[in-house]
Design a protein around this motif. Structure first.
Motif, PDB file in Angstrom:
ATOM      1  N   MET A 173      42.313  18.338  51.207  1.00  0.00           N
ATOM      2  CA  MET A 173      43.316  19.160  50.617  1.00  0.00           C
ATOM      3  C   MET A 173      42.774  20.094  49.753  1.00  0.00           C
ATOM      4  O   MET A 173      42.079  20.027  48.729  1.00  0.00           O
ATOM      5  CB  MET A 173      44.245  18.206  49.792  1.00  0.00           C
ATOM      6  N   ILE A 174      43.386  21.486  49.945  1.00  0.00           N
ATOM      7  CA  ILE A 174      42.952  22.636  49.089  1.00  0.00           C
ATOM      8  C   ILE A 174      43.964  22.903  48.142  1.00  0.00           C
ATOM      9  O   ILE A 174      45.043  22.890  48.347  1.00  0.00           O
ATOM     10  CB  ILE A 174      42.753  23.811  50.003  1.00  0.00           C
ATOM     11  N   MET A 175      43.521  23.217  46.738  1.00  0.00           N
ATOM     12  CA  MET A 175      44.318  23.228  45.587  1.00  0.00           C
ATOM     13  C   MET A 175      44.553  24.616  45.481  1.00  0.00           C
ATOM     14  O   MET A 175      43.652  25.279  45.315  1.00  0.00           O
ATOM     15  CB  MET A 175      43.924  22.585  44.425  1.00  0.00           C
ATOM     16  N   ALA A 176      45.745  25.111  44.988  1.00  0.00           N
ATOM     17  CA  ALA A 176      45.891  26.614  44.613  1.00  0.00           C
ATOM     18  C   ALA A 176      45.388  27.066  43.370  1.00  0.00           C
ATOM     19  O   ALA A 176      45.157  25.828  42.630  1.00  0.00           O
ATOM     20  CB  ALA A 176      47.460  26.843  44.624  1.00  0.00           C
ATOM     21  N   ASN A 177      45.058  28.075  43.251  1.00  0.00           N
ATOM     22  CA  ASN A 177      44.475  28.510  42.048  1.00  0.00           C
ATOM     23  C   ASN A 177      45.447  28.613  40.745  1.00  0.00           C
ATOM     24  O   ASN A 177      46.473  29.442  40.908  1.00  0.00           O
ATOM     25  CB  ASN A 177      43.643  29.920  42.220  1.00  0.00           C
ATOM     26  N   ASN A 178      45.233  27.778  39.901  1.00  0.00           N
ATOM     27  CA  ASN A 178      46.183  27.856  38.895  1.00  0.00           C
ATOM     28  C   ASN A 178      46.136  28.824  37.807  1.00  0.00           C
ATOM     29  O   ASN A 178      45.358  28.530  36.857  1.00  0.00           O
ATOM     30  CB  ASN A 178      46.230  26.324  38.142  1.00  0.00           C
ATOM     31  N   THR A 179      46.295  29.950  37.625  1.00  0.00           N
ATOM     32  CA  THR A 179      46.276  30.954  37.022  1.00  0.00           C
ATOM     33  C   THR A 179      47.468  31.764  36.605  1.00  0.00           C
ATOM     34  O   THR A 179      48.494  31.512  37.064  1.00  0.00           O
ATOM     35  CB  THR A 179      45.365  32.017  37.491  1.00  0.00           C
ATOM     36  N   THR A 180      47.346  32.478  35.469  1.00  0.00           N
ATOM     37  CA  THR A 180      48.656  33.162  35.069  1.00  0.00           C
ATOM     38  C   THR A 180      47.891  34.351  34.559  1.00  0.00           C
ATOM     39  O   THR A 180      46.708  34.822  34.512  1.00  0.00           O
ATOM     40  CB  THR A 180      49.481  32.495  34.156  1.00  0.00           C
ATOM     41  N   THR A 181      49.079  35.397  34.229  1.00  0.00           N
ATOM     42  CA  THR A 181      48.529  36.780  33.717  1.00  0.00           C
ATOM     43  C   THR A 181      48.775  36.649  31.933  1.00  0.00           C
ATOM     44  O   THR A 181      49.984  36.271  31.565  1.00  0.00           O
ATOM     45  CB  THR A 181      49.287  37.857  34.235  1.00  0.00           C
ATOM     46  N   VAL A 182      47.894  37.320  31.492  1.00  0.00           N
ATOM     47  CA  VAL A 182      47.968  37.464  29.819  1.00  0.00           C
ATOM     48  C   VAL A 182      47.960  39.024  29.517  1.00  0.00           C
ATOM     49  O   VAL A 182      46.797  39.627  29.967  1.00  0.00           O
ATOM     50  CB  VAL A 182      47.060  36.780  29.256  1.00  0.00           C
ATOM     51  N   ARG A 183      48.745  39.542  28.944  1.00  0.00           N
ATOM     52  CA  ARG A 183      48.585  40.974  28.595  1.00  0.00           C
ATOM     53  C   ARG A 183      47.729  41.066  27.230  1.00  0.00           C
ATOM     54  O   ARG A 183      48.152  40.474  26.295  1.00  0.00           O
ATOM     55  CB  ARG A 183      49.943  41.671  28.503  1.00  0.00           C
ATOM     56  N   VAL A 184      47.184  42.086  27.482  1.00  0.00           N
ATOM     57  CA  VAL A 184      46.041  42.577  26.132  1.00  0.00           C
ATOM     58  C   VAL A 184      46.007  43.944  26.074  1.00  0.00           C
ATOM     59  O   VAL A 184      46.209  44.734  27.072  1.00  0.00           O
ATOM     60  CB  VAL A 184      44.782  41.928  26.449  1.00  0.00           C
ATOM     61  N   ASP A 185      45.770  44.307  24.788  1.00  0.00           N
ATOM     62  CA  ASP A 185      45.566  45.997  24.681  1.00  0.00           C
ATOM     63  C   ASP A 185      44.515  46.291  25.598  1.00  0.00           C
ATOM     64  O   ASP A 185      43.529  45.611  25.803  1.00  0.00           O
ATOM     65  CB  ASP A 185      45.632  46.382  23.186  1.00  0.00           C
ATOM     66  N   VAL A 186      44.392  47.750  25.779  1.00  0.00           N
ATOM     67  CA  VAL A 186      43.350  48.319  26.431  1.00  0.00           C
ATOM     68  C   VAL A 186      41.968  48.160  26.019  1.00  0.00           C
ATOM     69  O   VAL A 186      40.962  48.044  26.642  1.00  0.00           O
ATOM     70  CB  VAL A 186      43.646  49.727  26.563  1.00  0.00           C
ATOM     71  N   GLU A 187      41.948  48.243  24.498  1.00  0.00           N
ATOM     72  CA  GLU A 187      40.618  47.916  23.946  1.00  0.00           C
ATOM     73  C   GLU A 187      40.192  46.633  24.113  1.00  0.00           C
ATOM     74  O   GLU A 187      38.740  46.409  24.312  1.00  0.00           O
ATOM     75  CB  GLU A 187      40.499  48.211  22.348  1.00  0.00           C
ATOM     76  N   THR A 188      41.008  45.666  24.068  1.00  0.00           N
ATOM     77  CA  THR A 188      40.484  44.175  24.474  1.00  0.00           C
ATOM     78  C   THR A 188      40.317  43.958  25.529  1.00  0.00           C
ATOM     79  O   THR A 188      39.055  43.412  25.770  1.00  0.00           O
ATOM     80  CB  THR A 188      41.710  43.199  24.096  1.00  0.00           C
ATOM     81  N   TYR A 189      40.738  44.587  26.532  1.00  0.00           N
ATOM     82  CA  TYR A 189      40.250  44.518  28.004  1.00  0.00           C
ATOM     83  C   TYR A 189      38.924  45.242  28.394  1.00  0.00           C
ATOM     84  O   TYR A 189      38.174  44.607  29.034  1.00  0.00           O
ATOM     85  CB  TYR A 189      41.527  45.263  29.000  1.00  0.00           C
ATOM     86  N   LYS A 190      38.803  46.248  27.689  1.00  0.00           N
ATOM     87  CA  LYS A 190      37.458  46.964  27.797  1.00  0.00           C
ATOM     88  C   LYS A 190      36.414  46.150  27.294  1.00  0.00           C
ATOM     89  O   LYS A 190      35.279  45.991  28.004  1.00  0.00           O
ATOM     90  CB  LYS A 190      37.469  48.334  27.201  1.00  0.00           C
ATOM     91  N   SER A 191      36.592  45.503  26.138  1.00  0.00           N
ATOM     92  CA  SER A 191      35.563  44.802  25.564  1.00  0.00           C
ATOM     93  C   SER A 191      35.370  43.360  26.437  1.00  0.00           C
ATOM     94  O   SER A 191      34.182  43.192  26.558  1.00  0.00           O
ATOM     95  CB  SER A 191      36.098  44.429  24.088  1.00  0.00           C
ATOM     96  N   LEU A 192      36.600  42.859  26.698  1.00  0.00           N
ATOM     97  CA  LEU A 192      36.187  41.676  27.786  1.00  0.00           C
ATOM     98  C   LEU A 192      35.460  41.916  29.086  1.00  0.00           C
ATOM     99  O   LEU A 192      34.657  41.104  29.524  1.00  0.00           O
ATOM    100  CB  LEU A 192      37.592  41.153  28.084  1.00  0.00           C
ATOM    101  N   LYS A 193      35.890  43.140  29.688  1.00  0.00           N
ATOM    102  CA  LYS A 193      35.067  43.655  30.797  1.00  0.00           C
ATOM    103  C   LYS A 193      33.866  43.988  30.765  1.00  0.00           C
ATOM    104  O   LYS A 193      32.677  43.567  31.498  1.00  0.00           O
ATOM    105  CB  LYS A 193      35.871  45.018  31.285  1.00  0.00           C
ATOM    106  N   LYS A 194      33.564  44.372  29.542  1.00  0.00           N
ATOM    107  CA  LYS A 194      32.160  44.733  29.201  1.00  0.00           C
ATOM    108  C   LYS A 194      31.229  43.402  29.237  1.00  0.00           C
ATOM    109  O   LYS A 194      30.075  43.258  29.572  1.00  0.00           O
ATOM    110  CB  LYS A 194      32.015  45.634  28.099  1.00  0.00           C
ATOM    111  N   LEU A 195      31.875  42.590  28.271  1.00  0.00           N
ATOM    112  CA  LEU A 195      31.269  41.051  28.311  1.00  0.00           C
ATOM    113  C   LEU A 195      30.976  40.546  29.428  1.00  0.00           C
ATOM    114  O   LEU A 195      29.879  39.960  29.701  1.00  0.00           O
ATOM    115  CB  LEU A 195      31.927  40.170  27.355  1.00  0.00           C
ATOM    116  N   SER A 196      31.974  40.756  30.283  1.00  0.00           N
ATOM    117  CA  SER A 196      31.921  39.940  31.649  1.00  0.00           C
ATOM    118  C   SER A 196      30.543  40.812  32.613  1.00  0.00           C
ATOM    119  O   SER A 196      29.926  39.911  32.971  1.00  0.00           O
ATOM    120  CB  SER A 196      33.125  40.420  32.384  1.00  0.00           C
ATOM    121  N   GLU A 197      30.577  41.863  32.395  1.00  0.00           N
ATOM    122  CA  GLU A 197      29.533  42.558  32.973  1.00  0.00           C
ATOM    123  C   GLU A 197      27.838  42.440  32.295  1.00  0.00           C
ATOM    124  O   GLU A 197      27.005  41.938  33.248  1.00  0.00           O
ATOM    125  CB  GLU A 197      29.662  44.116  33.075  1.00  0.00           C
ATOM    126  N   GLN A 198      28.034  42.230  31.100  1.00  0.00           N
ATOM    127  CA  GLN A 198      26.915  41.751  30.399  1.00  0.00           C
ATOM    128  C   GLN A 198      26.306  40.685  30.714  1.00  0.00           C
ATOM    129  O   GLN A 198      25.125  40.202  31.065  1.00  0.00           O
ATOM    130  CB  GLN A 198      27.063  42.102  28.920  1.00  0.00           C
TER     131      GLN A 198
END
Length: 84
Positions: free
Chosen positions: A1-26
């Motif tokens: 049995m395959i389970m669906a990906n249980n995720t949701t969306t959270v809104r953050v400001d642009v600077e937070t997103y950029k920081s998160l994306k940079k950390l993700s890449e690093q």
């Protein structure tokens, strides 16, 4: 049995997103994992802060603090009872 990906969306400001994306890449980790770990660390920080605060309040009450010290001494004695 395959389970669906249980995720949701959270809104953050642009600077937070950029920081998160940079950390993700690093760190070469998904943003979701970074957020999960950051949240877990934040929860630990809150728990430790609350524990330290409760400990400080306990130390301010001399009667309760003396009871704590006596209980600790009892527990220390059990460590020396030779039982593994």
């Amino acid at each position: 049995m395959i389970m669906a990906n249980n995720t949701t969306t959270v809104r953050v400001d642009v600077e937070t997103y950029k920081s998160l994306k940079k950390l993700s890449e690093q760190l070469n980790q998904p943003m979701q994992k970074i957020i999960q770990e950051a949240l877990a660390e934040y929860k630990r920080k809150i728990l430790l802060s609350a524990t330290a605060e409760a400990f400080a309040v306990l130390k301010e009450n001399s009667k309760l603090w003396q009871e704590e010290v006596e209980e600790r001494q009892l527990w220390e004695n059990t460590l020396q009872d030779g039982i593994e």
